[in-house]
Write a protein that holds these residues in place. Sequence first.
Motif, PDB file in Angstrom:
ATOM      1  N   ALA A 291       1.116  -1.663  -0.067  1.00  0.00           N
ATOM      2  CA  ALA A 291       0.451   0.000  -0.016  1.00  0.00           C
ATOM      3  C   ALA A 291       0.890   0.739   0.519  1.00  0.00           C
ATOM      4  CB  ALA A 291      -0.733  -0.310   1.242  1.00  0.00           C
TER       5      ALA A 291
ATOM      6  N   THR B 135       7.518   0.786  12.855  1.00  0.00           N
ATOM      7  CA  THR B 135       6.626   0.806  13.031  1.00  0.00           C
ATOM      8  C   THR B 135       5.318   0.491  14.284  1.00  0.00           C
ATOM      9  OG1 THR B 135       5.816   2.316  10.951  1.00  0.00           O
ATOM     10  CG2 THR B 135       3.763   1.867  11.880  1.00  0.00           C
TER      11      THR B 135
ATOM     12  N   ILE C  31      -4.577  -8.097  14.620  1.00  0.00           N
ATOM     13  CA  ILE C  31      -5.573  -8.194  13.712  1.00  0.00           C
ATOM     14  C   ILE C  31      -4.504  -7.331  12.031  1.00  0.00           C
ATOM     15  CG2 ILE C  31      -7.509  -7.804  12.057  1.00  0.00           C
ATOM     16  CD1 ILE C  31      -9.117  -6.684  14.483  1.00  0.00           C
TER      17      ILE C  31
ATOM     18  N   LEU D 127      -1.244 -10.027   9.613  1.00  0.00           N
ATOM     19  CA  LEU D 127       0.332 -10.725  10.422  1.00  0.00           C
ATOM     20  C   LEU D 127       1.051 -10.337   8.969  1.00  0.00           C
ATOM     21  CD1 LEU D 127      -1.733 -13.295  11.593  1.00  0.00           C
ATOM     22  CD2 LEU D 127      -0.542 -11.938  12.977  1.00  0.00           C
TER      23      LEU D 127
ATOM     24  N   LYS E 222       3.638  -7.216   7.301  1.00  0.00           N
ATOM     25  CA  LYS E 222       4.892  -7.169   7.857  1.00  0.00           C
ATOM     26  C   LYS E 222       5.348  -5.873   8.840  1.00  0.00           C
ATOM     27  CE  LYS E 222       5.984  -6.528   2.468  1.00  0.00           C
ATOM     28  NZ  LYS E 222       4.751  -6.368   2.509  1.00  0.00           N
TER      29      LYS E 222
ATOM     30  N   PHE F 198      -5.149 -12.906  14.076  1.00  0.00           N
ATOM     31  CA  PHE F 198      -6.660 -12.952  12.880  1.00  0.00           C
ATOM     32  C   PHE F 198      -5.411 -12.313  11.727  1.00  0.00           C
ATOM     33  CE2 PHE F 198      -9.459 -11.507   9.897  1.00  0.00           C
ATOM     34  CZ  PHE F 198     -10.468 -12.736  10.245  1.00  0.00           C
TER      35      PHE F 198
ATOM     36  N   ALA G 107      -3.349  -3.502  12.333  1.00  0.00           N
ATOM     37  CA  ALA G 107      -1.924  -3.118  10.977  1.00  0.00           C
ATOM     38  C   ALA G 107      -2.787  -4.158   9.693  1.00  0.00           C
ATOM     39  CB  ALA G 107      -0.792  -3.726  10.787  1.00  0.00           C
TER      40      ALA G 107
ATOM     41  N   PRO H  89      -1.894   1.226  13.381  1.00  0.00           N
ATOM     42  CA  PRO H  89      -1.143   2.267  11.729  1.00  0.00           C
ATOM     43  C   PRO H  89      -1.902   2.023  10.666  1.00  0.00           C
ATOM     44  CG  PRO H  89       0.147  -0.128  12.272  1.00  0.00           C
ATOM     45  CD  PRO H  89      -0.735  -0.135  13.360  1.00  0.00           C
ATOM     46  N   GLY H  90      -2.603   1.591  10.493  1.00  0.00           N
ATOM     47  CA  GLY H  90      -3.295   0.604   9.299  1.00  0.00           C
ATOM     48  C   GLY H  90      -4.256   1.544   8.496  1.00  0.00           C
TER      49      GLY H  90
ATOM     50  N   PRO I  48      -0.854   8.637  10.386  1.00  0.00           N
ATOM     51  CA  PRO I  48       0.025   7.712   8.919  1.00  0.00           C
ATOM     52  C   PRO I  48       1.350   8.057   8.761  1.00  0.00           C
ATOM     53  CG  PRO I  48      -0.784   9.954   8.272  1.00  0.00           C
ATOM     54  CD  PRO I  48      -1.715  10.103   9.626  1.00  0.00           C
ATOM     55  N   LEU I  49       1.877   8.375   9.949  1.00  0.00           N
ATOM     56  CA  LEU I  49       3.674   8.427   9.338  1.00  0.00           C
ATOM     57  C   LEU I  49       4.421   8.994   9.936  1.00  0.00           C
ATOM     58  CD1 LEU I  49       5.578   8.342   6.984  1.00  0.00           C
ATOM     59  CD2 LEU I  49       5.169  10.643   6.116  1.00  0.00           C
TER      60      LEU I  49
END
Length: 263
Positions: free
Chosen positions: A2, A125, A148, A150, A152, A171, A207, A228-229, A250-251
Amino acid sequence: MALLTPEDLANMTNALVENDRLITELTDYSLDGLCREIYDTAPHNEKIAIIPITAGNGIIGSFSESLLFTVKHFGMDGFITENTDVAGYYEAVMKGADIILMADDLAYIAHNLKNGKIAHNQICTGRIYAEILCHAKDYADDKDVLVIGLGKVGTPAVETFLKEKQNVYVFDVDSKRVDEVVSNYPVFKYDPNDSKTPKSFFKIFEATPCADTICEDVLKQNSLVSTPGIPCGISGELIEKYGIRIVLEPLGIGTLSMLYAVF
Ligand code: NAD
Ligand code: 2YH
């Protein structure tokens, strides 16, 4: 993989300030104080060069500026190189940079040219968002945490939770990945049909690159979500209904974690 968009970064400065305030309220550590605690490092007036990279999908509007905001917000000295890519790297070194920040489509790294340390954004992160959950005072007695995603970012989070002696339930939409993680680490598969698995959690880490991954069934009143997702995995409606506290930015949080990893 992403990629961030300029829209993801539009409100980044407010989000970083607001999340720092929430992290302080939750843990009694400011974000930089928490990084200092977990990495046992501190800045020493390093000069941080941010190099825009044109490879792949190219420069993301506000990416370098968001990194510079993070650096300056936490009292450090930094600059964005005028040149990109290799010419930018040369410029950074000629201008006396101690630490390089740069990202292409596959990796975002911090490299300390003085001590040789290097850090990867996904690992740092996952680590910092997991440590925030582990250090949240009001949630310290309950050791159960739901992870939730799994990938990087989620995998280093699992490792951090285990280091912090949490009971980890995992999960992922990819069941093969769940089986791999359950066989490689002392963690439990999240299975709401198993009477031994908690159904809902006070501490949730997410994530994934998807929305609505956090469903109503896993929430308790006042659960803490550290995620962080992008995009956010929980709807505004559920946040309001359950009084969820949520760490999400986000960063900048991941960037500060990378810098402390290389100080
Ligand atoms: P990844 O592709 O390595 O892993 C994502 C995992 O999520 C995969 O295992 C995938 O199977 C799983 N997944 C996808 N949809 C799912 C769903 N509906 N339910 C459960 N699991 C699902 O990605 P990554 O590098 O680990 O990044 C994860 C997210 O974190 C991305 O959105 C990325 O942009 C974001 N990210 C944010 C920051 C930040 O600072 N906020 C930093 C790095 C990455
Ligand atoms: O957003 C990314 C990738 N997802 C890698 C980061 C891993 N979480 N890269 C940013 C690319 C920035 C661009 N090359 C620029 O503006 O310099």
